[in-house]
Structure formats: structure tokens, C-alpha cells
Design a protein around this motif. Sequence first.
Motif, PDB file in Angstrom:
ATOM      1  N   ALA A  14      43.207  76.216  72.057  1.00 23.99           N
ATOM      2  CA  ALA A  14      43.985  75.602  73.144  1.00 23.99           C
ATOM      3  C   ALA A  14      43.044  75.116  74.242  1.00 23.99           C
ATOM      4  CB  ALA A  14      44.988  76.608  73.698  1.00 23.99           C
ATOM      5  N   GLY A  15      43.270  73.909  74.694  1.00 22.71           N
ATOM      6  CA  GLY A  15      42.447  73.335  75.749  1.00 22.71           C
ATOM      7  C   GLY A  15      41.199  72.645  75.248  1.00 22.71           C
ATOM      8  N   LEU A  16      40.866  72.790  73.962  1.00 22.86           N
ATOM      9  CA  LEU A  16      39.703  72.113  73.391  1.00 22.86           C
ATOM     10  C   LEU A  16      40.130  70.787  72.781  1.00 22.86           C
ATOM     11  CD1 LEU A  16      37.956  75.113  71.590  1.00 22.86           C
ATOM     12  CD2 LEU A  16      37.489  74.197  73.877  1.00 22.86           C
ATOM     13  N   SER A  17      39.301  69.803  72.885  1.00 21.59           N
ATOM     14  CA  SER A  17      39.630  68.498  72.320  1.00 21.59           C
ATOM     15  C   SER A  17      38.511  68.030  71.400  1.00 21.59           C
ATOM     16  CB  SER A  17      39.847  67.468  73.433  1.00 21.59           C
ATOM     17  OG  SER A  17      38.657  67.293  74.190  1.00 21.59           O
ATOM     18  N   SER A  18      38.864  67.167  70.483  1.00 23.10           N
ATOM     19  CA  SER A  18      37.893  66.608  69.542  1.00 23.10           C
ATOM     20  C   SER A  18      38.337  65.209  69.150  1.00 23.10           C
ATOM     21  CB  SER A  18      37.780  67.485  68.295  1.00 23.10           C
ATOM     22  OG  SER A  18      36.996  66.845  67.302  1.00 23.10           O
ATOM     23  N   LYS A  19      37.392  64.286  69.102  1.00 23.31           N
ATOM     24  CA  LYS A  19      37.703  62.936  68.655  1.00 23.31           C
ATOM     25  C   LYS A  19      37.817  62.864  67.139  1.00 23.31           C
ATOM     26  CE  LYS A  19      35.403  60.611  72.546  1.00 23.31           C
ATOM     27  NZ  LYS A  19      34.340  59.649  72.938  1.00 23.31           N
ATOM     28  N   ARG A  20      37.308  63.890  66.464  1.00 21.84           N
ATOM     29  CA  ARG A  20      37.231  63.850  64.999  1.00 21.84           C
ATOM     30  C   ARG A  20      38.290  64.705  64.309  1.00 21.84           C
ATOM     31  NH1 ARG A  20      32.332  64.027  67.422  1.00 21.84           N
ATOM     32  NH2 ARG A  20      30.807  62.395  66.886  1.00 21.84           N
ATOM     33  N   PHE A  21      38.769  65.759  64.982  1.00 17.27           N
ATOM     34  CA  PHE A  21      39.709  66.682  64.346  1.00 17.27           C
ATOM     35  C   PHE A  21      40.942  66.870  65.222  1.00 17.27           C
ATOM     36  CE2 PHE A  21      35.355  68.107  63.223  1.00 17.27           C
ATOM     37  CZ  PHE A  21      35.390  67.831  61.860  1.00 17.27           C
ATOM     38  N   ASP A  22      42.081  66.950  64.556  1.00 18.46           N
ATOM     39  CA  ASP A  22      43.340  67.227  65.255  1.00 18.46           C
ATOM     40  C   ASP A  22      43.601  68.725  65.166  1.00 18.46           C
ATOM     41  OD1 ASP A  22      45.821  67.310  66.372  1.00 18.46           O
ATOM     42  OD2 ASP A  22      46.817  66.092  64.834  1.00 18.46           O
ATOM     43  N   TYR A  23      43.176  69.458  66.163  1.00 18.14           N
ATOM     44  CA  TYR A  23      43.305  70.907  66.132  1.00 18.14           C
ATOM     45  C   TYR A  23      44.764  71.356  66.058  1.00 18.14           C
ATOM     46  CZ  TYR A  23      38.349  71.101  67.563  1.00 18.14           C
ATOM     47  OH  TYR A  23      36.978  70.979  67.617  1.00 18.14           O
ATOM     48  N   ALA A  24      45.672  70.575  66.628  1.00 21.18           N
ATOM     49  CA  ALA A  24      47.087  70.975  66.672  1.00 21.18           C
ATOM     50  C   ALA A  24      47.752  70.910  65.299  1.00 21.18           C
ATOM     51  CB  ALA A  24      47.844  70.092  67.659  1.00 21.18           C
TER      52      ALA A  24
ATOM     53  N   GLU B  21      48.427  86.817  60.325  1.00 26.86           N
ATOM     54  CA  GLU B  21      48.310  87.495  61.613  1.00 26.86           C
ATOM     55  C   GLU B  21      46.925  88.127  61.739  1.00 26.86           C
ATOM     56  OE1 GLU B  21      50.644  90.840  64.334  1.00 26.86           O
ATOM     57  OE2 GLU B  21      51.291  90.423  62.285  1.00 26.86           O
ATOM     58  N   GLY B  22      46.306  87.940  62.885  1.00 26.21           N
ATOM     59  CA  GLY B  22      44.968  88.459  63.118  1.00 26.21           C
ATOM     60  C   GLY B  22      43.871  87.477  62.763  1.00 26.21           C
ATOM     61  N   TRP B  23      44.234  86.338  62.139  1.00 31.47           N
ATOM     62  CA  TRP B  23      43.285  85.277  61.824  1.00 31.47           C
ATOM     63  C   TRP B  23      43.387  84.208  62.914  1.00 31.47           C
ATOM     64  CZ3 TRP B  23      41.767  83.761  56.319  1.00 31.47           C
ATOM     65  CH2 TRP B  23      41.842  84.858  55.457  1.00 31.47           C
ATOM     66  N   PHE B  24      42.270  83.522  63.179  1.00 31.54           N
ATOM     67  CA  PHE B  24      42.284  82.458  64.173  1.00 31.54           C
ATOM     68  C   PHE B  24      41.408  81.297  63.731  1.00 31.54           C
ATOM     69  CE2 PHE B  24      43.139  86.357  66.522  1.00 31.54           C
ATOM     70  CZ  PHE B  24      44.292  86.004  67.237  1.00 31.54           C
ATOM     71  N   TRP B  25      41.863  80.090  64.076  1.00 33.02           N
ATOM     72  CA  TRP B  25      41.008  78.925  63.934  1.00 33.02           C
ATOM     73  C   TRP B  25      40.019  78.936  65.091  1.00 33.02           C
ATOM     74  CZ3 TRP B  25      40.651  75.924  59.796  1.00 33.02           C
ATOM     75  CH2 TRP B  25      41.731  75.864  58.908  1.00 33.02           C
ATOM     76  N   ARG B  26      38.732  78.768  64.764  1.00 31.56           N
ATOM     77  CA  ARG B  26      37.697  78.756  65.797  1.00 31.56           C
ATOM     78  C   ARG B  26      36.817  77.522  65.618  1.00 31.56           C
ATOM     79  NH1 ARG B  26      36.437  83.556  68.066  1.00 31.56           N
ATOM     80  NH2 ARG B  26      35.525  82.164  69.648  1.00 31.56           N
ATOM     81  N   ARG B  27      36.363  76.978  66.694  1.00 36.70           N
ATOM     82  CA  ARG B  27      35.395  75.893  66.621  1.00 36.70           C
ATOM     83  C   ARG B  27      34.046  76.470  66.213  1.00 36.70           C
ATOM     84  NH1 ARG B  27      34.759  72.311  71.909  1.00 36.70           N
ATOM     85  NH2 ARG B  27      33.849  74.295  72.629  1.00 36.70           N
TER      86      ARG B  27
END
Length: 491
Positions: free
Chosen positions: A206-216, A223-229
Motif C-alpha cells: 500500500a502506498g507504493l507505486s510502479s510504472k511496470r507492475f500493477d500491485y493492486a 493468511e500470513g503471506w504478503f506480497w513484498r517489493r
Amino acid sequence: MKLPEGWAWARLGELGEYTNGRGFKKTEWSESGRPIIRIQNLTGSGSAFNYYAGTLEKRHTVRPGDLLVSWAATLGVYIWHGPEAALNQHIFKVEPFIDRSFLRYLIDYKIQELLAASHGSGMVHVTRSKFDEIPVAIPPVAEQRRIVDALEGGLSRLDAATEAVGVAKRRIKPFATSVLDRAVLGALSDVPPDRRAVDDSQRLLAGLSSKRFDYASLPSLPEGWFWRRSSDICEFISSGSTPKSHLMYAGSGDIPFLKVYNITQDGRVDFTNKPTYVDRETHEKQLRRSRVRPGDVLTNIVGPPLGKTAVVPDEYPEWNINQAIVAFRAGEEVHPEWLSLALRSPIVLGMLQRTAKATAGQFNVALSTCRELPLPIPPMGTQLDLVEQSTELLEVSNRFALQVERLSLRSRHLRQAILRRAFTGNLAVQDPADESASVLLDRIRTERKTQGSRANRTGRRLRKTAAPDSPPPPSASSIPAATAVQQELPL
């Protein structure tokens, strides 16, 4: 070799009329009309056809049952079983002067010799003069037919076994990719099914942006897993560099220097493949930013293919990498083996590939893209469990792939051995009553000379006729099953 009784020497170009296809411009392609047969349509590497709706010369028209020979890129002999089609360049349409099936098997047997006579480092090709001059031993017409009968009996069983091996081979890669994707998305974990889809997995982006990837738009994780840059979970992410050629040494040196070919498709570093070294001074000064150590994760950013990923082994305390490789050094939240597994998975690799820029057939991924890449990160204990599970499954897949490759190699050798017996006079019986092959060849040469004289007098091309007693083209039911070099091709 010493020829059997009744056999005679000839040149491959004497045994048929070989008509090359024509080059079709893109502006001539159409949505309908005759399909244009290109080499990839024969080899199976491409199933889509372009079409030609214009008027076509008879010599460039292919009909069902025609014998075709590709003489560039991939050399092979094929029987066409599609509808009436147009013949593209780099393919011969063959009108045999001897037994049709015999000539087909003979060219198949001579493929390795044709390869040895080919030119070019990219797309190899055989010049017409080299093709025509290949020496061949020809038996009498009656023995040609006996040889064909013996070959079709033996090769049909071998071809059926080869096809079964091919089916198994085609299933290995989907299995491996499924294991990788199921692991990195949590499908192999022991999280209960009702807790596997949690929208909270994107919270840390949340709050991170990328021109190459659509994080949303990233898929939900357990549960307990997270997407991380990637840049947030790695100590550093850096690409390599390449020194001038005189600073690199083949075979031995101070510091091993890795190139893309040293990373295998199954996730290993193979430094036995053309090992290259740099001296310590170059390593510590000019190449200091591309130094890597055991445990770093490497992936190539120049392809194709992209996605060759491996963990640096502890064979040497320090390594260096060239500019086509990026190194990821895992931080405290991610294990190197999990990082490697994620980078090899189709979902993560697919995100990288969609950002790649293509230049002259080469794909390039930017270093900044690697730093913005989103990765699925489970708890450390889960990472270790899934790495162990995946490694076991992938090892089974690799062992199976190795067995299949050995069977494929054995099949090719056995096929060549059968053809060698056939064309050295050791597969079918010789009959002293058969008309000598020299008589047949004299008849062919005389007729070609006569027709050539007529063509010169009339100023037009005359069609050459087959030798007497030549049987009609084989029916579809008499043609052996598909093989790597000789294939039936339903459209």
C-alpha cells in the motif's frame, strides 16, 4: 563401401526433380486461400499458417501426399497431408525418379551428412550444389520396394515408441511449472483451504507505486503471506558487468566469472560449461560492483530464454557475473532458496517477461524492473517447508526428464542404425534376377539429357517423368507414424 550385387552409385540430385518454393512477401499474405507451408509448419514448432489467395504456379503448388524436404534451419523430410497449399522458400518439393518411399527414407538417412555440408552459424542451410552432389548407393527397383517394406515394418513400431516418449517429454515442463506456481502461491502449503484467499496479502505494498507492475491486481495469498517489493526484502539487487576480453581467462584463474550459459534451466550453476575467470585485481576494482558470494540468487535479464535462476554455490568464496545477470542478496525475511523458487515460478517470471523490451530478437529486462518486482513472501518456516517439498518434486521431474532424454537419444541411434542397414544392403535380400540399378540410372540420365535438349530447343521447362515401374505415391495408411525427421502432418 563395397556395393552389393546389382547396386550402383548415384548422386542425390539425380534421383528426383527438386523444386524450391517461392518467397511470399507479407503484403501477399491473406486471410484465406491456400495455406503457405513454412518450415515451422513442417517441424511442428509453429502451427499457425499464413495464406495466399493469388494465382500460383503449378511448381509451387503442394498437394496431399507430396514429398517435401526442408533445406534450411531444420533439415528434414516430410509427407504433406494437408489440403492443397503454397510452398514457401527453403523447402524442396520432390518428384522422385525412383521408388518414392525409398527416396524419402534415403534422404532421411542422409540428413546427418547434409548437416555436415551445411553453412551458416544462425540459420544453417544446404546449398543446392552440395545437396545434389551427396553420393548415394542405389539398389535395383525391386529391392528398393523390399527395403521399403522392411523399413515400414520396423520403423512403424519404433516411431510409435518414439511418439510415446515425446508425449511424456511434453508433459514434464507443465508439471514442473505447476509445482513452482503452486508452491509460491501457497497451494502446496498446509494452510486450510478456507484461509488461503486473504485480501490482506497486498497490505505491505500500500502506498507504493510502479510504472511496470500493477500491485493492486496481484492474486491473494494464504493468511500470513504478503506480497513484498523485492528491493524491500533484499540487501541489494545489482547487475553484473563485463571487462575487456584480455581481462578474462578461459579454464583457470583467480575468480570465477559467470555467464548466462553457466546457469541451467533446472536451477543450478554449472561452471563446468566453458569456465571463465578474472584476476583478483579486476574483481576488486573494475568489477567490484558485480561481486557475488555463495547464497546470492542469480537470474538472467537478457534472453531468450529468460528465467534461468540459481543460487550461487559455495564452491568458491567469491564469484563475479556479467552484465546479462542480476544478483539478489536475500535479507532476513526471505531464504535464498525461496527467493530462487519464486523467481523461477511462471507467475513471477511472467511479470518480468511482460516488461521486457525486444531488440533484434533479444529480450532485455531493466535492473530497475527487478528492484520493483513483487514477490510472495510466507513465514520463514513455511518457506523452508515448501522449498523442501518443491525440491523433491522437481528432482523427480528432472530424473524423469533425464530418462526420457536417454530414451530419445537411444531411439534416434536405433533409427539411424536401421536406416544404415537398409542403405548398405543388409536389411533386405538381394535377388540376382533383379534388373541392375545401373540400368535404371542410365535410363534416368538418358531421359534427363533428352528432356534438357528439348527444353533448350523450345525455350521452356519440361517436366521430367518418373522411371518406369515406379509405383504410385503411398496411401496415407502406408505412411509411418510421425518422427522427429519424418512426419505426417494433418492440417
